[in-house]
Motif scaffolding. Structure first.
Motif, mmCIF file in Angstrom:
data_model
loop_
_atom_site.group_PDB
_atom_site.id
_atom_site.type_symbol
_atom_site.label_atom_id
_atom_site.label_comp_id
_atom_site.label_asym_id
_atom_site.label_seq_id
_atom_site.Cartn_x
_atom_site.Cartn_y
_atom_site.Cartn_z
ATOM 1 N N SER A 1 87.128 31.357 -129.687
ATOM 2 C CA SER A 1 86.896 29.995 -130.175
ATOM 3 C C SER A 1 88.263 29.330 -130.346
ATOM 4 O O SER A 1 89.305 29.955 -130.103
ATOM 5 C CB SER A 1 86.129 30.019 -131.502
ATOM 6 N N SER B 1 84.088 35.517 -131.309
ATOM 7 C CA SER B 1 83.501 34.369 -131.995
ATOM 8 C C SER B 1 83.371 34.693 -133.497
ATOM 9 O O SER B 1 84.222 35.397 -134.044
ATOM 10 C CB SER B 1 82.153 34.011 -131.353
ATOM 11 N N VAL C 1 76.304 27.865 -128.775
ATOM 12 C CA VAL C 1 76.928 29.156 -128.484
ATOM 13 C C VAL C 1 76.277 29.811 -127.270
ATOM 14 O O VAL C 1 76.960 30.346 -126.396
ATOM 15 C CB VAL C 1 76.865 30.078 -129.721
ATOM 16 N N ALA D 1 77.729 32.321 -135.795
ATOM 17 C CA ALA D 1 77.586 31.991 -134.369
ATOM 18 C C ALA D 1 77.024 33.189 -133.610
ATOM 19 O O ALA D 1 76.113 33.043 -132.785
ATOM 20 C CB ALA D 1 78.939 31.561 -133.796
ATOM 21 N N VAL E 1 73.518 25.007 -133.343
ATOM 22 C CA VAL E 1 74.491 26.100 -133.268
ATOM 23 C C VAL E 1 74.026 27.126 -132.245
ATOM 24 O O VAL E 1 74.795 27.564 -131.382
ATOM 25 C CB VAL E 1 74.686 26.775 -134.641
ATOM 26 N N ARG E 2 72.753 27.491 -132.321
ATOM 27 C CA ARG E 2 72.191 28.483 -131.397
ATOM 28 C C ARG E 2 72.340 28.020 -129.947
ATOM 29 O O ARG E 2 72.761 28.779 -129.079
ATOM 30 C CB ARG E 2 70.724 28.734 -131.733
ATOM 31 N N GLU F 1 82.537 28.707 -135.122
ATOM 32 C CA GLU F 1 81.554 29.041 -136.149
ATOM 33 C C GLU F 1 80.637 27.844 -136.410
ATOM 34 O O GLU F 1 80.924 26.713 -136.012
ATOM 35 C CB GLU F 1 82.292 29.445 -137.434
ATOM 36 N N TRP F 2 79.520 28.088 -137.076
ATOM 37 C CA TRP F 2 78.630 27.043 -137.571
ATOM 38 C C TRP F 2 79.479 26.085 -138.410
ATOM 39 O O TRP F 2 80.270 26.521 -139.257
ATOM 40 C CB TRP F 2 77.582 27.710 -138.459
ATOM 41 N N GLU G 1 73.307 33.670 -134.417
ATOM 42 C CA GLU G 1 72.441 32.741 -133.691
ATOM 43 C C GLU G 1 72.292 33.146 -132.232
ATOM 44 O O GLU G 1 71.224 33.008 -131.648
ATOM 45 C CB GLU G 1 72.946 31.306 -133.826
#
Length: 196
Positions: free
Chosen positions: A57, A140, A120, A144, A116-117, A82-83, A147
């Motif tokens: 990321s 990651s 990613v 994340a 988010v799902r 990340e979320w 998900e």
């Protein structure tokens, strides 16, 4: 396209240790987090696992992790972040509601769970579909990764709703745009496999 994805959650950070919500803000790895990443590097070396390409990321903690796992160049991908928890970032983990979070963080400037799902999953599918991507390492984040696991692993295939531990390895097979979980290796198992 066929390939193997080794998805790793970053090593333990100062915010993990202090039980602070990280999200898109950053905290450095602790010495333990560095050791966790180095352990993964030793495991890959022992198993003869090498990579065609590597990704992280855009957050520093994933880059610090990958640099202790492999000595190769890597690409930073924003969608592996990340979320985003909005106004909750930097606050105590104890303020988080019970999981699943759904749209809870949206009014606070954060992301919805479904977004988010999708973000990613789409990013990793696009990476794996690139030419010459037969064995890929990606680093990651906890939520994340959860998900991504939720998207691709049926109930019962992994402890549903669980966040993989820091520096867990999630090995997926990729074929025809689909991912299949091969195994999850947590740090405790890595220690056993390496005799540490």
């Amino acid at each position: 396209m066929h390939g193997d994805l080794y998805l790793v959650r970053h090593g333990k950070t100062m915010f993990n240790e202090k039980r602070v919500i990280q999200g898109w803000c950053d905290a450095p790895l602790t010495r333990e987090g560095e050791e966790q990443a180095e352990r993964i590097g030793r495991y890959f070396e022992r198993e003869g696992i090498t990579f065609d390409h590597a990704y992280t990321s855009t957050l520093t903690r994933t880059q610090q992790t990958i640099e202790r796992i492999v000595g190769m160049s890597y690409e930073r991908v924003e969608d592996l972040r990340e979320w985003g928890f909005g106004a909750f970032e930097g606050e105590r983990v104890s303020l988080m509601p019970p999981f699943p979070w759904g749209d809870f963080y949206v009014p606070f400037g954060g992301e919805a769970q479904v977004d988010v799902r999708r973000r990613v999953s789409d990013a990793l599918a696009q990476i794996m579909a690139r030419p010459g991507h037969e064995r890929v390492l990606a680093v990651s984040h906890g939520s994340a990764c959860r998900e991504f696991l939720t998207r691709w692993v049926p109930d019962g295939g992994f402890d549903h709703g669980k966040v993989p531990g820091n520096c867990s390895i999630m090995h997926f097979a990729f074929s025809e745009g689909m991912f299949e979980l091969i195994e999850v290796i947590e740090q405790d198992r890595l220690r056993v496999l390496l005799g540490e």
